[in-house]
Design an enzyme around this catalytic site. Structure first.
Site, mmCIF file in Angstrom:
data_model
loop_
_atom_site.group_PDB
_atom_site.id
_atom_site.type_symbol
_atom_site.label_atom_id
_atom_site.label_comp_id
_atom_site.label_asym_id
_atom_site.label_seq_id
_atom_site.Cartn_x
_atom_site.Cartn_y
_atom_site.Cartn_z
ATOM 1 N N GLY B 239 53.422 41.842 46.966
ATOM 2 C CA GLY B 239 52.250 40.967 47.087
ATOM 3 C C GLY B 239 51.027 41.502 46.345
ATOM 4 O O GLY B 239 51.025 42.629 45.823
ATOM 5 N N HIS B 240 49.989 40.703 46.322
ATOM 6 C CA HIS B 240 48.757 41.060 45.619
ATOM 7 C C HIS B 240 48.097 42.282 46.248
ATOM 8 O O HIS B 240 48.111 42.454 47.459
ATOM 9 C CB HIS B 240 47.781 39.884 45.622
ATOM 10 C CG HIS B 240 47.442 39.341 46.971
ATOM 11 N ND1 HIS B 240 46.171 39.206 47.413
ATOM 12 C CD2 HIS B 240 48.233 38.903 47.973
ATOM 13 C CE1 HIS B 240 46.168 38.704 48.620
ATOM 14 N NE2 HIS B 240 47.411 38.506 48.991
ATOM 15 N N ASN B 241 47.540 43.108 45.382
ATOM 16 C CA ASN B 241 46.788 44.297 45.791
ATOM 17 C C ASN B 241 47.631 45.363 46.490
ATOM 18 O O ASN B 241 47.093 46.286 47.099
ATOM 19 C CB ASN B 241 45.599 43.925 46.692
ATOM 20 C CG ASN B 241 44.526 43.191 45.914
ATOM 21 O OD1 ASN B 241 44.628 41.992 45.716
ATOM 22 N ND2 ASN B 241 43.539 43.921 45.421
ATOM 23 N N SER B 259 48.159 44.013 49.954
ATOM 24 C CA SER B 259 47.396 45.234 50.238
ATOM 25 C C SER B 259 48.175 46.293 51.004
ATOM 26 O O SER B 259 47.581 47.249 51.505
ATOM 27 C CB SER B 259 46.092 44.921 50.986
ATOM 28 O OG SER B 259 45.294 44.058 50.217
#
Lengths: 343, 343, 343
Positions: B239-241, B259
């Site tokens: 996923g993002h970050n 994250s």
């Protein structure tokens, strides 16, 4: 480069000083440089204000900013929404093929393209396809015969829309997703798994966004349907004849088996599984990694494998944490009772 | 075709006889033909020595080879590592496009290609892209504007690198993977899920290998990061970050929510899920199919759904095996106590 | 457009009246229009007969149709099989590239194509590849050097067959699947994860169907094998050196780790995980979301995480539902025993 005043204006709040500061982007308090706006979404991050290099911050209304913070602070009702608004100011444009048909694309003569539609190289567009105005097909997209795509859509590289699929307007589909493959249906005929033809289709309504490497299968008959405004994350599997209502959220790697039905605003956590023919009512939520094997009423929250009402699931998990001790306790009780009986 | 002497030399061990035997490949004891080298990695396979057709074997040092085995046996410290070394001698070259730009590729004039870079047919390379020396882009690869790929990389067919992504050197990405799609982030604005712009990017460090149909999303801001030497198996979702440290192992179909942070040398088993914002410390391991919902300290091993320290998980599983009997036992105890009370 | 008489003939049953009715498709009782055939597969749907607009129905032999139903009813032994047969009459042809090589395809001069093979645009066919008669490669398919594909196969857009893979006849592979990437194998050499070469291949036998975005890895040596007639759903992961017997059913998002073995007719539910080197015997079944960590005997049914014999799994689940109460009961028993002891 927007100034802090521009940002305040975009958010509809007042900037308490520092209006002229040029902002180059957003970052967390720990990572922000001297030209990056940061944010405090909860009290947990307040301590980082002492060391951040950010020249200004967004602050959630409820958060108490210490008086030692003397740089500008823009107070907002909803930090996440405010961040989204600010990020829009910094979003670099997504590179896109120019309007028109790339000479290395293959577009059937009977296809109809809306004005300003942009068809990139190595794209295949089949017979009688209709592509709406301003819709963008990036490199390598495949659109099968008789498929219809609305206005203002964006299909990223290598997306496959098989034949007779219907896609609404303002739909975004990320790279590598496949819409309209045959559903997984066979019937043992005594010698082999006989294939059940899937003569139906897929309907994707307006404002849907679909992640990368998502698979949405065509229906046996009628249509597999994704309701308007629904958002689907990467690597999700949507089986044949599934019906998804409007404004649902389906997180990565979730899987819906054939003929599952989601109402409006349903949320499925990551890696959730939904059994075939199961219904989740409006506003229902299934926690990540849950396996939904029975209908879920509207607004209910379920979790676990198999999925149970979330409160029951938590109680069972708490009891399970005590189970090894319970086994020992019961053994002791047996001994004590034996001792009592002997008396 | 290497001789047994060549193989012994490659392994740095002595060949006790049979140096001239020509070896055509490797196979298990059961499947080996009369020119194939086999191996015994543990005592469990010793019995198969009686019937194997292999003309020679590799043997893990600890394994006791029966005296009835009279063909050559090469004793090695680590059978798996030795097998890897021998297989290299037999690895046929991977077919690759020739150096230069295929006439059916689309490469922007502003892109810069390193020496001996090989760009296959139907490849798209955007504006200002930099491709390192000897890097290979197989048929149908997509590289968006401003993306940078280092030296000696290999991107297999249809890999998509979206714009502004950064890939180090000696990185291998298998077919169909998508790097840099928007993260899955929305915020309900009262009427619809408003999209949170993802203006960040993805950084893949040196010596990373990524399997097929893997999705790695771009960050909301800053970067989603995969540390050097990390290996990611097929169909994983990053996923993002997310921040992944160096030398991690992420097995197939694992999913990391936004994250999440992995330290150095973390191992995630197949189908593992990691909740958003969760950290796994250096050297931590999560068993296959576990759902990590809380931070995991360095070197800890967790398993289960939700993931618990592995020992606790095993204890609970053992207790759970006895739970149906426990229910019966407790019922009996209740009856006995009732009987005692009546006395 | 078939008449009801045509449909009855295709099913080998008699049409009790209404032979001349023109049928335009199939639909559920609730959705059928006045020219669509519907069906009653179980008593649960009988009540919908009162309101359906369907002019005729298929009825499973065991179902009792009320006397109030006066329109034609075709009685069949197996409603699902009958539906499959009828749907075939309505299946629109799948659009396909014409026989021959598209001018925008890249086919090596040393490749051999069978008669009437159809090679679409943007397809890559490597050196010494053999493609059988009437086999169809849709737009963007990649076939690596020395790979062999049999007769009457259909590879949908962007399927990747890496080099040296072998595919039988009548095999269907849906869009975006990747066959023959390297297996996920590394060995820590003290400084880094050293890659274990995967010099083996993949063998797909006759009559296999593979869904979209499926990954099947090549073997370390010898071959990863999918037995004839096996059907694999979307997003499944098949590790290196896996052996799958004939006529298996592998539902979406299931994952098989390296060297797992399935006998004949094994069924794996959706999101099932199978540990490496585990064997499931002929006719074994693993329920959806189960994690198979031990060998499963032939014909056994397992479920749960970890997977247990299904009956045991059900007993444990039932006991788990009572566990929170059990904790309370045991506490009470302890108090009662304390009270008894004091007497």
């Amino acid at each position: 480069m927007p100034s802090l005043a521009d940002i305040a204006a975009a958010l509809g709040v007042s900037a308490p000083g520092g209006e002229a500061i040029s902002i180059t982007g957003m970052a967390t308090l720990a990572e922000a440089g001297p030209t990056e706006l940061s944010f405090v979404g909860s009290d947990a991050y307040v301590s980082e204000l002492a060391t951040t290099r950010a020249p200004a911050i967004l602050v959630q209304k409820r958060v108490k900013v210490p008086t030692t913070w003397t740089r500008p602070a823009l107070v907002v009702d909803d930090a996440d929404l405010a961040i989204a608004t600010v990020l829009k100011l910094f979003a670099p444009p997504v590179p896109r093929p120019p309007a028109g048909i790339d000479p290395a694309a293959r577009v059937a003569g009977s296809a109809a393209l809306g004005e300003q539609a942009a068809i990139g190289p190595f794209v295949f567009v089949g017979e009688r396809v209709r592509i709406g105005a301003r819709t963008i097909l990036h490199s390598g997209v495949y659109v099968g015969d008789d498929t219809v795509v609305g206005d203002d859509c964006e299909l990223f590289p290598h997306v496959v829309l098989r034949e007779r699929v219907s896609v609404g307007s303002r739909v975004v589909i990320h790279a590598g997703s496949v819409i309209g493959s045959d559903g997984f249906g066979y019937r043992w005929d005594g010698r082999r798994h006989a294939k059940i033809p899937h003569v139906g289709t897929v309907v994707i309504e307006d404002d849907v966004e679909i992640g990368s490497c998502v698979c949405i299968d065509r229906a046996k008959f009628s249509a597999t349907r994704v309701g308007r405004g629904t958002k689907i994350d990467n690597l999700a599997q949507i089986g044949h004849n599934v019906t998804i209502g409007p404004h649902c959220i389906i997180v990565g790697q979730a899987g819906l088996a054939g003929s599952a039905r989601l109402g409006a605003g349903v949320v499925l956590g990551g890696q959730t599984a939904v059994r075939d023919h199961i219904t989740l009512g409006d506003g229902a939520m299934a926690a990540a990694c849950s396996a939904v094997a029975e209908d879920v009423p509207a607004k209910a929250i379920v979790s676990g494998t198999p999925a149970l009402p979330h409160r029951q699931s938590l109680r069972e998990q708490a009891a399970l944490r005590r189970l090894p001790d319970l086994v020992t306790q019961v053994r002791k009780l047996q001994e004590e009772i034996e001792a009592l009986k002997k008396k």
